[in-house]
Design a protein around this motif. Structure first.
Motif: not given
Length: 317
Positions: A144-167
């Motif tokens: 909403t401004a250079d130093t202001r942000v509104r958190y508008t929706g809860h969700g999930v952050f998913t990440f992993g190696k690229w390209p596909k790799a086994a754990e």
């Protein structure tokens, strides 16, 4: 052992939202903003995070321009560089600037959080020496401004190696996962991020263009019968193309799409924000990306073609 450092390149909606939450949990975070004016404001006053039903809070944070970021921090192999800029910003000039900043010189991991497709291949070609991670999120944020942000929706952050790799028990990604959890961010690891990117693309390809074309927040799409039918038609075409391209069917994708609309009901999609501000949109990498996949696999994509053209007529893209 040294503390893990996270440098977030891009002080837009997601960059500010995640930087505030991480900084609030005690993580060592620095924001690399596009200009010195925003960076100075962030250094002076921190980030103000707004959330429905809660009193807004301000979090101190280190900030600088990307050109100067390497002088402020010298991240090593246990550290992370997050790219939270939009696809349209990932130009060759930006890649050169990132390289010259020195942030990646000591083997830091690079995590990309863009909408659409095509960005991971470009990043891999520019930075082959650094561990590369893809990330997707279903959380919502609105700057909403250079130093202001509104958190508008809860969700999930998913990440992993690229390209596909086994754990492989990589300690760096496990440290990041623990850091995210400590900040109250629901996060998970995946060893198949190509599929996750396609699944997120399916959501973006429906919500982003339709909210931009109609000028509405996400929630109205699921509430209005006419708009809901537009959603259903665009979803069906996009899903067919992505399945042909290799996306794994994962249960009720239509139900998940409606759930995201409800979870981010008050959120203004980034594409709508770009159209309102007269900025380049990510349409070429979202619906345009699906149209390109359709051509590759001998399929038709009239609805994706149509919304791509409609958004381009409204914006600079």
């Amino acid at each position: 052992m040294m503390r893990m450092q996270i440098i977030i390149v891009g002080a837009g909606s997601l960059g500010l939202m995640y930087a505030a939450r991480l900084a609030g949990s005690g993580a060592e975070v620095m924001l690399a903003a596009r200009g010195e004016k925003q960076a100075a404001s962030l250094r002076d006053g921190g980030i103000c995070l707004e959330e429905a039903g809660l009193q807004s809070r301000r979090y101190p944070v280190m900030a600088t321009e990307l050109d100067k970021a390497g002088a402020g921090m010298q991240p090593g192999a246990d550290d992370w560089i997050w790219l939270t800029v939009k696809q349209s910003h990932l130009t060759d000039a930006f890649m050169d600037k990132l390289r010259l900043s020195g942030l990646l010189a000591r083997g830091a991991s690079l995590l990309a959080l863009q909408n659409g497709i095509g960005h991971m291949e470009r990043l891999q070609s520019h930075f082959p020496e650094n561990p590369l991670y893809a990330a997707v999120t279903t959380e919502g944020a609105l700057r909403t401004a250079d130093t202001r942000v509104r958190y508008t929706g809860h969700g999930v952050f998913t990440f992993g190696k690229w390209p596909k790799a086994a754990e492989d028990g990589d300690k760096t990604q496990k440290m990041l996962l623990e850091t995210l959890h400590a900040a109250g961010i629901e996060a998970e690891l995946s060893n198949d991020m190509g599929n996750r990117i396609y699944q997120k693309l399916l959501i973006n390809a429906v919500i982003n263009p339709l909210t931009a074309i109609h000028g509405i927040p996400n929630g109205i799409l699921a509430e209005d019968p006419g708009l809901r039918q537009e959603m259903a038609d665009l979803h069906a075409e996009s899903e067919k193309i992505l399945l042909a391209a290799g996306m794994t069917a994962a249960g009720d994708s239509w139900g998940r799409l409606l759930q995201v609309c409800r979870q981010t009901a008050n959120n203004e999609s980034s594409m709508l924000g770009d159209v309102k501000a007269g900025r380049l949109t990510e349409i070429d990498w979202i619906n345009g990306g699906i149209s390109s996949l359709a051509k590759r696999y001998g399929l038709l994509s009239p609805l994706n073609d149509a919304v791509t053209n409609a958004v381009k007529s409204l914006s600079k893209s």
